[in-house]
Design a protein around this motif. Structure first.
Motif, PDB file in Angstrom:
ATOM      1  N   UNK A 154       1.194 -12.641   3.166  1.00 19.43           N
ATOM      2  CA  UNK A 154       2.264 -12.642   4.165  1.00 19.43           C
ATOM      3  C   UNK A 154       1.692 -13.053   5.516  1.00 19.43           C
ATOM      4  N   UNK A 155       2.543 -13.388   6.508  1.00 17.66           N
ATOM      5  CA  UNK A 155       2.041 -13.636   7.866  1.00 17.66           C
ATOM      6  C   UNK A 155       1.312 -12.404   8.393  1.00 17.66           C
ATOM      7  N   UNK A 156       0.344 -12.617   9.282  1.00 17.53           N
ATOM      8  CA  UNK A 156      -0.493 -11.506   9.740  1.00 17.53           C
ATOM      9  C   UNK A 156       0.315 -10.378  10.375  1.00 17.53           C
ATOM     10  N   UNK A 157       1.458 -10.713  10.976  1.00 16.49           N
ATOM     11  CA  UNK A 157       2.281  -9.692  11.616  1.00 16.49           C
ATOM     12  C   UNK A 157       2.842  -8.693  10.605  1.00 16.49           C
ATOM     13  N   UNK A 158       2.972  -9.129   9.366  1.00 23.17           N
ATOM     14  CA  UNK A 158       3.554  -8.265   8.334  1.00 23.17           C
ATOM     15  C   UNK A 158       2.507  -7.672   7.404  1.00 23.17           C
ATOM     16  N   UNK A 159       1.236  -7.988   7.643  1.00 21.46           N
ATOM     17  CA  UNK A 159       0.182  -7.596   6.705  1.00 21.46           C
ATOM     18  C   UNK A 159      -0.018  -6.085   6.625  1.00 21.46           C
ATOM     19  N   UNK A 160      -0.054  -5.413   7.771  1.00 16.24           N
ATOM     20  CA  UNK A 160      -0.334  -3.974   7.772  1.00 16.24           C
ATOM     21  C   UNK A 160       0.752  -3.189   7.043  1.00 16.24           C
ATOM     22  N   UNK A 161       2.006  -3.473   7.351  1.00  8.21           N
ATOM     23  CA  UNK A 161       3.086  -2.741   6.694  1.00  8.21           C
ATOM     24  C   UNK A 161       3.146  -3.070   5.203  1.00  8.21           C
ATOM     25  N   UNK A 162       2.769  -4.306   4.859  1.00  4.15           N
ATOM     26  CA  UNK A 162       2.708  -4.689   3.444  1.00  4.15           C
ATOM     27  C   UNK A 162       1.613  -3.913   2.733  1.00  4.15           C
ATOM     28  N   UNK A 163       0.460  -3.792   3.383  1.00  6.47           N
ATOM     29  CA  UNK A 163      -0.648  -3.032   2.807  1.00  6.47           C
ATOM     30  C   UNK A 163      -0.242  -1.580   2.572  1.00  6.47           C
ATOM     31  N   UNK A 164       0.411  -0.994   3.552  1.00  7.32           N
ATOM     32  CA  UNK A 164       0.848   0.400   3.426  1.00  7.32           C
ATOM     33  C   UNK A 164       1.831   0.560   2.267  1.00  7.32           C
ATOM     34  N   UNK A 165       2.691  -0.421   2.124  1.00 10.41           N
ATOM     35  CA  UNK A 165       3.683  -0.381   1.048  1.00 10.41           C
ATOM     36  C   UNK A 165       3.001  -0.463  -0.320  1.00 10.41           C
ATOM     37  N   UNK A 166       2.012  -1.328  -0.429  1.00  7.13           N
ATOM     38  CA  UNK A 166       1.298  -1.498  -1.692  1.00  7.13           C
ATOM     39  C   UNK A 166       0.485  -0.256  -2.041  1.00  7.13           C
ATOM     40  N   UNK A 167      -0.164   0.318  -1.046  1.00  9.25           N
ATOM     41  CA  UNK A 167      -0.939   1.541  -1.276  1.00  9.25           C
ATOM     42  C   UNK A 167      -0.016   2.675  -1.718  1.00  9.25           C
ATOM     43  N   UNK A 168       1.113   2.798  -1.046  1.00  7.90           N
ATOM     44  CA  UNK A 168       2.078   3.842  -1.398  1.00  7.90           C
ATOM     45  C   UNK A 168       2.606   3.652  -2.813  1.00  7.90           C
ATOM     46  N   UNK A 169       2.679   2.380  -3.248  1.00  5.08           N
ATOM     47  CA  UNK A 169       3.189   2.082  -4.593  1.00  5.08           C
ATOM     48  C   UNK A 169       2.121   2.258  -5.669  1.00  5.08           C
ATOM     49  N   UNK A 170       0.874   2.520  -5.252  1.00  2.00           N
ATOM     50  CA  UNK A 170      -0.159   2.817  -6.238  1.00  2.00           C
ATOM     51  C   UNK A 170      -1.266   1.799  -6.394  1.00  2.00           C
ATOM     52  N   UNK A 171      -1.273   0.740  -5.589  1.00  2.00           N
ATOM     53  CA  UNK A 171      -2.366  -0.232  -5.669  1.00  2.00           C
ATOM     54  C   UNK A 171      -3.661   0.403  -5.167  1.00  2.00           C
ATOM     55  N   UNK A 178      -4.363 -12.471   4.787  1.00  2.00           N
ATOM     56  CA  UNK A 178      -3.558 -12.513   6.008  1.00  2.00           C
ATOM     57  C   UNK A 178      -4.364 -12.694   7.291  1.00  2.00           C
ATOM     58  N   UNK A 179      -5.691 -12.782   7.195  1.00  2.00           N
ATOM     59  CA  UNK A 179      -6.536 -13.014   8.373  1.00  2.00           C
ATOM     60  C   UNK A 179      -6.354 -11.932   9.432  1.00  2.00           C
ATOM     61  N   UNK A 180      -6.218 -10.689   8.993  1.00  2.00           N
ATOM     62  CA  UNK A 180      -6.098  -9.573   9.927  1.00  2.00           C
ATOM     63  C   UNK A 180      -6.731  -8.345   9.280  1.00  2.00           C
ATOM     64  N   UNK A 181      -7.347  -7.502  10.104  1.00  4.84           N
ATOM     65  CA  UNK A 181      -7.986  -6.288   9.584  1.00  4.84           C
ATOM     66  C   UNK A 181      -6.918  -5.277   9.187  1.00  4.84           C
ATOM     67  N   UNK A 182      -7.069  -4.713   8.006  1.00  2.95           N
ATOM     68  CA  UNK A 182      -6.104  -3.743   7.500  1.00  2.95           C
ATOM     69  C   UNK A 182      -6.630  -2.323   7.659  1.00  2.95           C
ATOM     70  N   UNK A 183      -5.770  -1.437   8.105  1.00  4.80           N
ATOM     71  CA  UNK A 183      -6.104  -0.020   8.215  1.00  4.80           C
ATOM     72  C   UNK A 183      -5.539   0.695   6.991  1.00  4.80           C
ATOM     73  N   UNK A 184      -6.421   1.062   6.072  1.00  4.08           N
ATOM     74  CA  UNK A 184      -5.996   1.723   4.838  1.00  4.08           C
ATOM     75  C   UNK A 184      -6.933   2.893   4.555  1.00  4.08           C
ATOM     76  N   UNK A 185      -6.525   3.822   3.695  1.00  3.59           N
ATOM     77  CA  UNK A 185      -7.415   4.936   3.339  1.00  3.59           C
ATOM     78  C   UNK A 185      -8.737   4.432   2.763  1.00  3.59           C
ATOM     79  N   UNK A 186      -9.791   5.194   2.949  1.00  6.07           N
ATOM     80  CA  UNK A 186     -11.128   4.773   2.524  1.00  6.07           C
ATOM     81  C   UNK A 186     -11.227   4.591   1.017  1.00  6.07           C
ATOM     82  N   UNK A 187     -10.350   5.240   0.280  1.00  4.83           N
ATOM     83  CA  UNK A 187     -10.394   5.115  -1.184  1.00  4.83           C
ATOM     84  C   UNK A 187      -9.910   3.747  -1.663  1.00  4.83           C
TER      85      UNK A 187
END
Length: 211
Positions: A154-171, A178-187
């Motif tokens: 996705x565009x970089x502006x939508x990357x963080x919320x996309x990451x959060x959505x994927x993590x919440x869904x079980x990825x 997306x060429x942007x640093x993602x803030x996600x749990x260490x696991x």
């Protein structure tokens, strides 16, 4: 073979060995030595010896080397390309569509099982046999597949919320284009792909040649 003992650089070199070994196999070569691989791939021979020792199930024969066919099997097994890992992809723009359309993922044990986007003009389209689904259905699809990998295109502006959505869904792992640093749990495992970084290295080396 123990993947836990492999360094990041060793893992990065393994596909290169595999490509070259497959070329040797196709040309009818039966055996290969570490020095031959080192010369062909412009690598340090001691480095190649350590890499082969890490993955090979046989010691090889002095001056003859290891069997090409068996070494191919060993690397495929080491990289787990002989096992199928499912992934879901979010972002069906030019890059996402290209990745979803690539027919060679099965060679690397990857299977994209679902594609998502929030553009109503794209939702419902078919890409490589898969129907592009709305983002709201990620959780529903994950309840079926439990895909461990989420691919973010996705565009970089939508990357963080996309990451959060994927993590919440079980990825459990995110392949981030997306060429942007993602803030996600260490696991969560994150692999960033940056064409800008690769181009910077390419330009630097090009200037070194001209200097």
């Amino acid at each position: 073979m123990n993947r836990k003992n492999a360094s990041k650089n060793q893992l990065l070199r393994m596909p290169t060995y595999l490509y070259h070994l497959r070329m040797l196999d196709e040309s009818g070569e039966k055996f290969v030595t570490a020095p031959q691989l080192a010369r062909a791939l412009d690598l340090n021979v001691e480095l190649v010896k350590k890499d082969l020792a890490l993955v090979s199930t046989s010691e090889g024969t002095p001056r003859v080397g290891r069997e090409v066919g068996q070494l191919i099997k060993d690397i495929i097994s080491f990289l787990e390309y002989d096992q199928t890992t499912e992934a879901i992809l979010v972002g069906c723009g030019s890059l996402g569509k290209a990745l979803a359309s690539y027919e060679g993922w099965s060679e690397f044990g990857l299977k994209i099982v679902a594609i998502f986007d929030n553009d109503i003009s794209i939702i419902g389209q078919k890409v490589n046999g898969l129907t592009v689904l709305p983002l709201e259905r990620i959780k529903e699809v994950q309840e079926i597949y439990s895909a461990p990998i989420g691919i973010i295109t996705v565009p970089k502006e939508a990357a963080q919320i996309t990451a959060e959505r994927l993590v919440k869904a079980g990825c459990k792992a995110l392949w981030n284009f997306a060429h942007v640093h993602l803030m996600v749990p260490r696991r969560i495992v994150v692999q960033d792909e940056s064409m800008a970084s690769s181009l910077a290295i390419l330009n630097h080396r090009l200037k070194e040649l001209d200097s």
